[in-house]
Design an enzyme around this catalytic site. Structure first.
Site, PDB file in Angstrom:
ATOM      1  N   TYR A 141       0.872  -1.246   0.071  1.00 36.46           N
ATOM      2  CA  TYR A 141      -0.138  -0.043   0.192  1.00 36.46           C
ATOM      3  C   TYR A 141       1.089   1.278   0.001  1.00 36.46           C
ATOM      4  CZ  TYR A 141      -2.708   3.637   1.894  1.00 36.46           C
ATOM      5  OH  TYR A 141      -3.383   5.131   1.941  1.00 36.46           O
ATOM      6  N   ARG A 281      -0.026  -6.695  15.708  1.00 33.03           N
ATOM      7  CA  ARG A 281      -0.465  -6.943  14.252  1.00 33.03           C
ATOM      8  C   ARG A 281       0.965  -6.647  13.348  1.00 33.03           C
ATOM      9  NH1 ARG A 281      -4.963  -2.817  11.920  1.00 33.03           N
ATOM     10  NH2 ARG A 281      -3.379  -1.262  11.860  1.00 33.03           N
TER      11      ARG A 281
HETATM   12  N1  UDP Z   1      -5.533  -1.551  16.562  1.00 33.25           N
HETATM   13  C1  UDP Z   1      -5.835  -2.398  17.648  1.00 33.25           C
HETATM   14  N2  UDP Z   1      -7.112  -2.911  17.557  1.00 33.25           N
HETATM   15  C2  UDP Z   1      -7.959  -2.934  16.374  1.00 33.25           C
HETATM   16  C3  UDP Z   1      -7.731  -2.052  15.387  1.00 33.25           C
HETATM   17  C4  UDP Z   1      -6.296  -1.299  15.519  1.00 33.25           C
HETATM   18  O1  UDP Z   1      -5.082  -2.141  18.736  1.00 33.25           O
HETATM   19  O2  UDP Z   1      -9.014  -3.669  16.253  1.00 33.25           O
HETATM   20  C5  UDP Z   1      -4.398  -0.553  16.564  1.00 33.25           C
HETATM   21  C6  UDP Z   1      -3.433  -0.821  15.297  1.00 33.25           C
HETATM   22  O3  UDP Z   1      -2.635  -1.951  15.770  1.00 33.25           O
HETATM   23  C7  UDP Z   1      -2.877   0.429  15.300  1.00 33.25           C
HETATM   24  C8  UDP Z   1      -3.816   1.588  15.714  1.00 33.25           C
HETATM   25  O4  UDP Z   1      -4.702   0.704  16.526  1.00 33.25           O
HETATM   26  O5  UDP Z   1      -1.833   0.588  16.197  1.00 33.25           O
HETATM   27  C9  UDP Z   1      -4.545   2.334  14.567  1.00 33.25           C
HETATM   28  O6  UDP Z   1      -4.792   1.217  13.543  1.00 33.25           O
HETATM   29  P1  UDP Z   1      -5.791   1.572  12.484  1.00 33.25           P
HETATM   30  O7  UDP Z   1      -5.806   0.218  11.791  1.00 33.25           O
HETATM   31  O8  UDP Z   1      -6.989   2.345  12.986  1.00 33.25           O
HETATM   32  O9  UDP Z   1      -4.908   2.461  11.524  1.00 33.25           O
HETATM   33  P2  UDP Z   1      -3.287   2.591  10.763  1.00 33.25           P
HETATM   34  O10 UDP Z   1      -2.569   3.285  11.906  1.00 33.25           O
HETATM   35  O11 UDP Z   1      -3.127   0.948  10.824  1.00 33.25           O
HETATM   36  O12 UDP Z   1      -3.598   3.217   9.611  1.00 33.25           O
END
Ligand code: UDP
Length: 335
Positions: A141, A281
């Protein structure tokens, strides 16, 4: 100014369309409605339902259409999906974007504002992130967004395009009146997931990683209100000069942890929001937040929403009034 907006039915695009209309601009939206929603498009804009890959459609709309500029939002934006299906991402985010550049050249349109991302920095050298830091994305991405930034720079040199890459941090919140907001299927973003727990559509939220080198062990992100992103787009297109490439980080400059988001949502919704600690993740950098000084000083932009609780509250107004998003069920449920 007359502006062509690709992806104007999507989350950030629809808020930018509304901001453009509010500023008195004339807007045409191109969206294939694969992720976007017709109801999200401001009634003052004209919606063309079609594909960015349809070169004849682009020429028909753009050549002689009297456009002063283009805002390009249409793209796929799920990091995990991009790892599984990179071809899909290169096709949509690079090939189709390059087609748009070629159509702009044919139509002699020299202003472009592009949705880029902090994911182009990968694991940043330092935080806060400035625009001159090394861009080394760690997933397809981010690489597709960086590839388009390079294609834009080359078009700037080759035929006088004027282009701005707005590198977003975490888009969040919703329009102040709660009428448009975030509606992704499947939903992967933290704030909407947490609010779905408050709506009892999910049992709880998983905290992905609690052993990061951050103050509370969870990832830190810069949650920027979607209306502040929208105002950055309007300022960027209005100030764009031909033969110039600019890049700006668009964030609040403040980092908020996953635990702080959950806490803010508990305060805003009054729901206990059960949270469970889970493994990290893959591909999540520990800490990402912007240094927005450049856009503040060059474009006079500043975020209105600096307080995370007010951003979560804006998202809550949208989600609680539209528990099923833009789908017809939500209209029945809406007050
Ligand atoms: N996150 C989490 N639980 C969830 C979804 C996201 O702990 O169910 C965490 C994720 O690991 C990251 C933060 O929240 O650290 C923001 O994630 P999001 O997917 O909203 O946005 P990104 O930063 O990946 O674009």
């Amino acid at each position: 100014m007359k502006v062509f907006v690709t992806g104007g039915a999507g989350y950030v695009g629809s808020h930018a369309v509304r901001a453009l209309c509010d500023a008195g601009h004339d807007v045409v939206v191109l969206d294939n409605l694969s992720k976007g929603h017709e109801q999200a498009v401001d009634g003052r804009a004209r919606l063309v339902v079609g594909e960015l890959a349809d070169v004849e459609l682009l020429d028909r709309e753009l050549i002689g259409g009297g456009f002063d500029g283009v805002m390009h939002f249409a793209a796929l934006a799920d990091v995990n999906e991009s790892v599984r299906c990179p071809g899909l991402y290169y096709e949509n985010n690079v090939v189709n974007s390059v087609r748009l550049l070629a159509a702009m050249e044919r139509a002699e349109i020299t202003r472009l504002v592009f949705s880029s991302t902090c994911a182009t920095y990968g694991e940043p050298e330092a935080c806060p992130i400035t625009e001159d830091m090394r861009q080394q994305p760690i997933n397809p991405y981010g690489r597709t967004k960086l590839a388009m930034e390079w294609a834009m720079r080359d078009a700037v040199d080759a035929w006088g395009l004027g282009a701005t890459a707005l590198r977003y941090f975490n888009a969040s919140g919703a329009a102040a009146d709660g009428s448009i907001g975030e509606d992704h299927t499947p939903e992967t973003h933290l704030i909407p997931i947490v609010l779905q727990v408050a709506l009892e559509q999910r049992d709880g939220v998983k905290i992905f990683g609690t052993d990061y080198p951050t103050p509370d062990g969870t990832c830190v992100r810069d949650y920027i209100h979607v209306d502040d992103l929208a105002s950055a787009h309007v300022l960027a297109i209005e100030s764009q000069k031909p033969s110039t490439f600019r890049s700006y980080n668009v964030g609040t400059g403040r980092g908020t942890s996953v635990r702080e988001i959950i806490e803010a949502a508990r305060t805003v919704t009054g729901h206990p929001i059960p949270a469970e600690e889970a493994p990290r993740r893959a591909g999540d950098p520990p800490k990402l937040f912007a240094d927005p000084t450049k856009i503040q000083s060059e474009l006079g932009w500043s975020p209105v929403h600096m307080d995370i609780e007010s951003t979560v509250a804006a998202a809550w107004r949208w989600h609680s009034a539209h528990p099923h998003g833009f789908s017809p069920a939500s209209q029945e449920a809406a007050p």
